[in-house]
Every structure is written in C-alpha cells, then in structure tokens.
Motif scaffolding. Structure first.
Motif, mmCIF file in Angstrom:
data_model
loop_
_atom_site.group_PDB
_atom_site.id
_atom_site.type_symbol
_atom_site.label_atom_id
_atom_site.label_comp_id
_atom_site.label_asym_id
_atom_site.label_seq_id
_atom_site.Cartn_x
_atom_site.Cartn_y
_atom_site.Cartn_z
ATOM 1 N N ASP A 167 0.830 -1.201 0.000
ATOM 2 C CA ASP A 167 0.000 0.000 0.000
ATOM 3 C C ASP A 167 0.868 1.256 0.000
ATOM 4 O OD1 ASP A 167 -2.647 1.446 0.475
ATOM 5 O OD2 ASP A 167 -1.517 2.069 2.244
ATOM 6 N N ILE A 168 1.947 1.251 0.786
ATOM 7 C CA ILE A 168 2.853 2.400 0.830
ATOM 8 C C ILE A 168 3.540 2.595 -0.518
ATOM 9 C CG2 ILE A 168 5.025 3.245 1.824
ATOM 10 C CD1 ILE A 168 4.137 1.920 4.468
ATOM 11 N N ALA A 169 4.032 1.512 -1.106
ATOM 12 C CA ALA A 169 4.683 1.601 -2.410
ATOM 13 C C ALA A 169 3.735 2.151 -3.465
ATOM 14 C CB ALA A 169 5.207 0.224 -2.821
ATOM 15 N N CYS A 170 2.474 1.738 -3.400
ATOM 16 C CA CYS A 170 1.472 2.229 -4.351
ATOM 17 C C CYS A 170 1.168 3.706 -4.130
ATOM 18 C CB CYS A 170 0.203 1.394 -4.257
ATOM 19 S SG CYS A 170 0.382 -0.291 -4.912
ATOM 20 N N GLN A 171 1.182 4.144 -2.862
ATOM 21 C CA GLN A 171 0.982 5.573 -2.581
ATOM 22 C C GLN A 171 2.087 6.413 -3.217
ATOM 23 O OE1 GLN A 171 -0.173 6.948 1.443
ATOM 24 N NE2 GLN A 171 -0.335 4.784 2.003
ATOM 25 N N LEU A 172 3.315 5.965 -3.052
ATOM 26 C CA LEU A 172 4.442 6.689 -3.645
ATOM 27 C C LEU A 172 4.376 6.662 -5.164
ATOM 28 C CD1 LEU A 172 7.607 5.856 -1.507
ATOM 29 C CD2 LEU A 172 6.736 8.117 -2.091
ATOM 30 N N SER A 173 4.058 5.499 -5.715
ATOM 31 C CA SER A 173 3.951 5.383 -7.164
ATOM 32 C C SER A 173 2.867 6.303 -7.711
ATOM 33 C CB SER A 173 3.665 3.925 -7.537
ATOM 34 O OG SER A 173 3.588 3.771 -8.940
ATOM 35 N N ALA A 174 1.738 6.394 -7.000
ATOM 36 C CA ALA A 174 0.644 7.260 -7.439
ATOM 37 C C ALA A 174 1.064 8.726 -7.439
ATOM 38 C CB ALA A 174 -0.576 7.056 -6.544
ATOM 39 N N TYR A 175 1.864 9.134 -6.434
ATOM 40 C CA TYR A 175 2.341 10.519 -6.396
ATOM 41 C C TYR A 175 3.113 10.851 -7.661
ATOM 42 C CZ TYR A 175 5.216 14.556 -5.356
ATOM 43 O OH TYR A 175 5.847 15.776 -5.446
ATOM 44 N N PHE A 176 3.887 9.887 -8.152
ATOM 45 C CA PHE A 176 4.694 10.098 -9.356
ATOM 46 C C PHE A 176 3.962 9.655 -10.630
ATOM 47 C CE2 PHE A 176 7.977 9.707 -6.032
ATOM 48 C CZ PHE A 176 8.662 10.895 -6.250
ATOM 49 N N GLU A 177 2.631 9.514 -10.520
ATOM 50 C CA GLU A 177 1.789 9.147 -11.660
ATOM 51 C C GLU A 177 2.260 7.837 -12.295
ATOM 52 O OE1 GLU A 177 1.954 12.667 -14.067
ATOM 53 O OE2 GLU A 177 0.331 13.627 -12.929
ATOM 54 N N HIS A 178 2.754 6.925 -11.432
ATOM 55 C CA HIS A 178 3.122 5.560 -11.811
ATOM 56 C C HIS A 178 4.223 5.494 -12.880
ATOM 57 C CE1 HIS A 178 -0.252 4.281 -9.374
ATOM 58 N NE2 HIS A 178 -1.041 5.109 -10.041
ATOM 59 N N ARG A 179 5.089 6.497 -12.880
ATOM 60 C CA ARG A 179 6.240 6.441 -13.790
ATOM 61 C C ARG A 179 7.221 5.369 -13.329
ATOM 62 N NH1 ARG A 179 8.783 11.931 -13.420
ATOM 63 N NH2 ARG A 179 7.333 12.327 -11.699
ATOM 64 N N ALA A 180 7.817 4.674 -14.257
ATOM 65 C CA ALA A 180 8.758 3.599 -13.937
ATOM 66 C C ALA A 180 10.195 4.121 -13.937
ATOM 67 C CB ALA A 180 8.621 2.466 -14.952
ATOM 68 N N GLY A 181 11.061 3.399 -13.219
ATOM 69 C CA GLY A 181 12.486 3.699 -13.243
ATOM 70 C C GLY A 181 12.940 4.809 -12.315
ATOM 71 N N LEU A 182 12.044 5.310 -11.461
ATOM 72 C CA LEU A 182 12.431 6.380 -10.537
ATOM 73 C C LEU A 182 13.296 5.811 -9.415
ATOM 74 C CD1 LEU A 182 9.037 8.285 -10.235
ATOM 75 C CD2 LEU A 182 10.981 8.843 -11.700
ATOM 76 N N LYS A 183 14.270 6.584 -8.967
ATOM 77 C CA LYS A 183 15.222 6.124 -7.958
ATOM 78 C C LYS A 183 14.644 6.325 -6.558
ATOM 79 C CE LYS A 183 19.639 6.660 -8.515
ATOM 80 N NZ LYS A 183 20.000 5.281 -8.845
ATOM 81 N N LEU A 184 14.608 5.234 -5.795
ATOM 82 C CA LEU A 184 14.050 5.236 -4.448
ATOM 83 C C LEU A 184 15.101 4.772 -3.449
ATOM 84 C CD1 LEU A 184 11.661 5.101 -2.307
ATOM 85 C CD2 LEU A 184 11.354 2.742 -3.067
ATOM 86 N N LEU A 185 15.219 5.496 -2.331
ATOM 87 C CA LEU A 185 16.083 5.104 -1.217
ATOM 88 C C LEU A 185 15.211 4.770 -0.019
ATOM 89 C CD1 LEU A 185 18.906 4.862 0.147
ATOM 90 C CD2 LEU A 185 18.692 7.293 0.733
ATOM 91 N N ASP A 186 15.325 3.547 0.493
ATOM 92 C CA ASP A 186 14.584 3.126 1.683
ATOM 93 C C ASP A 186 15.551 3.047 2.859
ATOM 94 O OD1 ASP A 186 12.448 2.208 3.265
ATOM 95 O OD2 ASP A 186 12.994 0.119 2.901
ATOM 96 N N ILE A 187 15.371 3.911 3.844
ATOM 97 C CA ILE A 187 16.265 3.971 4.998
ATOM 98 C C ILE A 187 15.688 3.116 6.122
ATOM 99 C CG2 ILE A 187 17.326 5.487 6.723
ATOM 100 C CD1 ILE A 187 17.210 7.734 4.676
#
Length: 305
Positions: free
Chosen positions: A97-117
């Motif tokens: 659900d969290i990953a989908c929230q972030l993806s939705a913010y970026f309009e589901h664009r692929a290949g965006l760089k994500l850092l998980d701390i």
C-alpha cells in the motif's frame, strides 16, 4: 560514552550537543522537560526514562546515551532476521500500500530512484522494484542487510545514511517506514534527505502514533495498553503535531498526513466475502479515525520544492 556516540554521530557539532547534560529538544531547542514514564528496554534490559518537552510536547528518551545504546543494540542484534521473517507476510500487505501511494504521487512512472532507509530484510525494496522503482536500501543491522541481498535479491547497503556520500539530488523518493523513531538525530537525517532528494521529490514517513486510541484509552481508564505504544526500543514518540513540526523544520513541504487506521488493514482478511461486507463500515470507521488522528501510525508525505 563519547566513543559510542561517535560510532553513530559523525558531525562534530552534533556530537558536542549530545555530550551536554542539558541536551535540547531537537524540534524546538528547549532544554526543559518533565518525566513521563520509566520503561525497561527490550534490547538492553536497562530502564530508560521517557520525558516530554515542556515547550513543544515531544516525547522522547531523556538520556541520549541510553538512546544511542538502543540503536547500538539494534545494530549488533542477532535475532532481527527471524523477527522480520515472522511478520513478512503481514508486512507485505501494508508495504505494498505504501509503495502504491508513492507510485501514485509520481503518476506511476517507472524507473524512478528510491532510497529506503532502515530497509530491514528488504521486503519493501522487493515490492517497490516489482511496481517499477529503481530501489536501494540502507540497513544498520548487518545480518538483515545480508538477508535482503541474498534472499530478496535487492540492493541493501549496510550502515546508516551518514556512512554513504550520495550526491545532491540523487533520488526521486526516500522512505522511512517505522524508522525515524529509532534514529539519534531525526532532524539531521531529514535535512540530509532533503539534500539527496531531487526537486519535486517526495519523502514518505511512517511512525507509530503516540495518540492512538488504545494508548489514549489506557491513560484515560488506567488499563493496560495492549498495543505496547510505550516501546522501549524507540527513542522518539511522535504525534501528528510533533511530526509535522519536525518535517517543516527540515525544510520539506507537507502534502498529506494520515493518522487513521490503515486502509490496507481490511485486506488482511482471507475471506473475499468478509472484505466485501465490511468495506463500507470499515471505510466509515477509517474516515472517523483519520479525522480524530487515533490510528496506530502516522503516515506523512512531504516534498522538496
């Protein structure tokens, strides 16, 4: 004492502050606080005192050496792989659900760089990769980071954010899921995150909610809090108000806050019929809990302008 602090606090100015007896609240700078409760650490076995800042109301472990010891016990711990594995299936529902929230913010664009701390054993990284992120994680516990790489086949760097010299504006998104409450200096961490975020990039934060309904009931009626809100593994105890103050102090712009019961909670039901029957009443309950801010966690998305 200084040797232990230097293991996790690399900035000399911050180190000097932490060595003071009257360590200020990292949000408002106030040095006066009142004792709230004494709790036994699950990690160190020692008692820690939780206090409340008398100016902004932030709750935290009053002794910063105890706070660093909590982090050190986590980093050196041997049982965290088994801990994460036991709840991997449960976590996957919420993390998707969290990953989908972030993806939705970026309009589901692929290949965006994500850092998980604080990536643990890499469950979130694996999910983020599956929905299109180019994801990398940082995890202080060596065995957990190794498990993430070997079993979940994700990139998990062992250490803390201070251990890696990322170039400015490297990442489109950064996530801190049940992580910020453990860190020795959350304000510095968020300020550093702002530097490595691209303009328009987003940070997703989830922390336990100190104003959840179970803890409120335990304080009001003097009953046991079975949700274990006072978790001696945590250094900071956030409410919506204190988390928003922290994020704004780091120079980030808040775009959404949700302190209601998680909308993915209903998906934990294995019965499709039950999910269908409960979707509307649970939606009403969730909306009410969000309005009151009494859910188990606070989720916040902020952006770098």
């Amino acid at each position: 004492m200084k040797k232990l602090l230097k293991r996790y606090v690399h900035d000399e100015v911050a180190l000097a502050v932490l060595m003071r007896e009257d360590v200020p609240c990292f949000i408002c700078g106030n040095t006066s606080h009142k004792k709230y409760i004494i709790a036994k650490s699950l990690f160190t076995g020692k008692n820690v005192t939780i206090v409340q800042c008398e100016k902004c109301g932030l709750f935290y472990v009053g002794d910063r050496i105890s706070a660093i010891q909590l982090l050190d016990a986590y980093v050196q711990g041997d049982n965290f792989v088994s801990y994460f594995k036991e709840k991997e299936g449960w976590d996957a529902v919420f993390l998707k659900d969290i990953a989908c929230q972030l993806s939705a913010y970026f309009e589901h664009r692929a290949g965006l760089k994500l850092l998980d701390i604080g990536c643990g054993t890499g469950t979130f990284l694996k999910i983020a990769q599956e929905i299109g992120f180019d994801a990398v994680g940082i995890e202080p516990n060596k065995k957990a980071a190794e498990y993430a790489a070997d079993k979940n086949h994700v990139t998990a760097l062992q250490g803390t954010l201070d251990d890696y010299d990322f170039s400015p504006e490297t990442f489109d998104a950064v996530s801190l899921i049940q992580t910020l409450e453990h860190l020795p200096d959350p304000l510095k961490t968020l300020s550093d995150i702002r530097m490595v975020l691209k303009k328009g990039g987003a940070v997703f934060i989830e922390v336990p909610n100190f104003s959840n309904i179970f803890f409120l009931a335990s304080r009001l009626f003097g009953i046991r809090d079975r949700s274990m809100t006072i978790d001696p593994a945590h250094v900071w105890y956030f409410t919506v108000k204190s988390l928003k103050k922290l994020v704004k102090a780091a120079g980030l712009e808040i775009i959404s806050v949700d302190a209601g019961f998680n909308k993915a909670l209903l998906d934990m039901s294995t019965s499709k019929l039950m999910r269908t029957m409960l979707r509307v009443p649970y939606g009403v309950f969730r909306a009410a809990s969000k309005f009151a801010g009494i859910g188990m966690a606070v989720q916040l998305i902020a952006v770098r302008k």
